[in-house]
Write a protein that holds these residues in place. Structure first.
Motif, mmCIF file in Angstrom:
data_model
loop_
_atom_site.group_PDB
_atom_site.id
_atom_site.type_symbol
_atom_site.label_atom_id
_atom_site.label_comp_id
_atom_site.label_asym_id
_atom_site.label_seq_id
_atom_site.Cartn_x
_atom_site.Cartn_y
_atom_site.Cartn_z
ATOM 1 N N VAL A 320 0.878 -1.240 -0.005
ATOM 2 C CA VAL A 320 -0.052 0.011 -0.109
ATOM 3 C C VAL A 320 0.709 1.285 -0.094
ATOM 4 N N TRP A 347 -3.209 3.458 -3.588
ATOM 5 C CA TRP A 347 -3.193 2.281 -4.229
ATOM 6 C C TRP A 347 -2.473 1.028 -3.313
ATOM 7 N N ALA A 348 -2.762 -0.095 -3.783
ATOM 8 C CA ALA A 348 -2.493 -1.272 -2.814
ATOM 9 C C ALA A 348 -2.189 -2.465 -3.572
ATOM 10 N N THR A 352 -7.284 -3.321 -2.322
ATOM 11 C CA THR A 352 -7.817 -1.616 -2.322
ATOM 12 C C THR A 352 -7.490 -1.214 -1.131
ATOM 13 N N VAL A 353 -7.492 0.360 -1.336
ATOM 14 C CA VAL A 353 -7.361 1.200 -0.176
ATOM 15 C C VAL A 353 -8.530 1.324 0.692
ATOM 16 N N ASP A 403 -4.493 -0.618 3.737
ATOM 17 C CA ASP A 403 -4.779 -1.379 2.655
ATOM 18 C C ASP A 403 -6.411 -2.142 3.112
ATOM 19 N N SER A 404 -7.005 -2.831 2.168
ATOM 20 C CA SER A 404 -8.246 -3.654 2.685
ATOM 21 C C SER A 404 -8.221 -4.628 3.604
#
Length: 434
Positions: A320, A347-348, A352-353, A403-404
């Motif tokens: 990330v 971005w990651a 996703t972020v 990040d997710s």
């Protein structure tokens, strides 16, 4: 008469080797920044430091961290003012403030070469790519046949150099000292790699890929780079053979007329001037594979130590990261500015972020920004927000993404490795109000 000479050391070198001692030597600082030390630092930075009491000891101000040497900029027709990272092979980084577009224009796209740029194709539509190895029916397809036979897709896809952020490592790792600007998110049009591989008939033994291009090593001995990946990534929807960039033919510097795009993973897999992909039962062993190339330690190693990479693993999904695009490092703002609208990208890799946070008091407090969802998977995400500035003076905007999976950018680059992959520390931009 003595022949000994005094070796002058830069402020950056002092802080790199012993931050606490550097504080004392440079500013006369002991602990909290105050008195003469505060006055000295403020004079150097050009203004008062409103959050001086929150400034960690041993921290070199961001305004001074880039060193005294002015960066060299690329002078090339059709390209923006990119930061030169190397002339042979040519490599250039995009300043963060030029990454403000949701879709990166070709002129602002960073340049990453591993060898010589080949001559332009005399007839781009006749350019051939080959699919062979562990397939039932080897294929040779021209660009024209590729476009006519398979479905065309258009996606916004991030592409990032595996060494992006390398300059964050201490001690310095080998390679171009990228900041955060070896990244882009163009709109690519092409065919899904998996559609082409299925047309060739994958054998059960096809577990890995090997990628080949027309660029040669600077020594003229063999290819510049030839990397490969697990078949699972090759079969993803967003892994494509690209024939257009932002609706136009791909520029020669960026891999014309055909290149691969393997989003979210090191950009070295996105073979430029693409000519061949082979399917393999074992991992590819081309130039840029094995050892410490595009590989990271499984367990931490001593920073600065030598290592063969025997127990490293291939770098896959990129970490990330975030950039601030609304204000350039060193920006001067009018006196009386008390609020600032800021924005950037995050971005990651394959993820996703989920959040971006910003601090203006040296990390004592963090404020959540608004993060937009990506327009499609593997596209970067716009973040926006507003920060409050209590007075005129010197400030640092610190920004970090999460990040997710809940992993956020660390305060310092972690997992040091000899070739400097995966560094994604919190970034800092210096601004001066008044």
């Amino acid at each position: 008469m003595s022949n000994r000479r005094t070796v002058e050391r830069s402020v950056q070198e002092l802080y790199r080797d012993d931050p606490e001692r550097a504080d004392a030597l440079v500013w006369g600082r002991r602990g909290t920044l105050k008195g003469a030390a505060l006055a000295a630092m403020g004079a150097t930075l050009g203004g008062s430091i409103p959050f001086a009491r929150s400034m960690p000891s041993g921290l070199l101000p961001a305004a001074l961290a880039q060193g005294s040497d002015a960066p060299q900029f690329l002078q090339m027709e059709g390209k923006a003012r990119l930061i030169m990272q190397g002339a042979r092979p040519l490599n250039a980084e995009t300043p963060e403030s030029l990454l403000d577009d949701d879709v990166t224009p070709a002129d602002k796209f960073f340049i990453r070469n591993n060898g010589s740029v080949p001559e332009p194709a005399a007839d781009p539509r006749a350019w051939k790519i080959r699919v062979d190895g562990e397939v039932n029916t080897p294929l040779e397809l021209s660009l024209g046949e590729l476009e006519g036979r398979f479905e065309l897709v258009t996606r916004r896809l991030q592409m990032e150099c595996g060494g992006n952020g390398r300059s964050g490592f201490t001690p310095q790792a080998a390679g171009n000292q990228w900041g955060n600007g070896a990244i882009s998110c163009a709109e690519w049009t092409g065919v899904r790699l998996r559609d082409v591989l299925r047309a060739a008939g994958l054998k059960d033994s096809a577990k890995f890929t090997g990628h080949h291009g027309a660029d040669s090593h600077l020594s003229a001995q063999g290819p510049a780079i030839s990397r490969g990946m697990r078949i699972e990534k090759a079969m993803e929807e967003d892994t494509i053979i690209a024939i257009r960039m932002n609706g136009q033919p791909i520029p020669q510097m960026h891999g014309a007329p055909v290149r691969m795009i393997v989003p979210g993973w090191p950009g070295s897999l996105s073979q430029k001037w693409f000519t061949r992909i082979e399917l393999k039962a074992e991992p590819h062993r081309g130039r840029g594979m094995g050892g410490t190339s595009y590989r990271e330690p499984v367990r931490p190693i001593v920073p600065g130590s030598r290592n063969t990479g025997a127990d490293f693993v291939d770098m896959e999904s990129m970490p990330v990261r975030s950039v601030l695009t609304s204000h350039a490092h060193g920006a001067r703002l009018p006196a009386g500015t008390r609020g600032l609208d800021i924005r950037g990208q995050a971005w990651a890799g394959d993820l996703t972020v989920s959040a971006v946070h910003v601090s203006v008091d040296f990390g004592q407090s963090w404020h959540a920004m608004t993060v937009n969802p990506p327009p499609n998977h593997h596209a970067w995400q716009r973040w926006t927000g507003r920060i409050a500035l209590p007075s005129d003076g010197y400030f640092e905007i610190w920004y970090r993404a999460t990040d997710s999976r809940g992993r956020m950018q660390p305060h310092a680059a972690a997992n040091w490795n000899p070739q400097g992959y995966g560094a994604n520390p919190i970034s800092r931009v210096a601004i001066l109000v008044g």
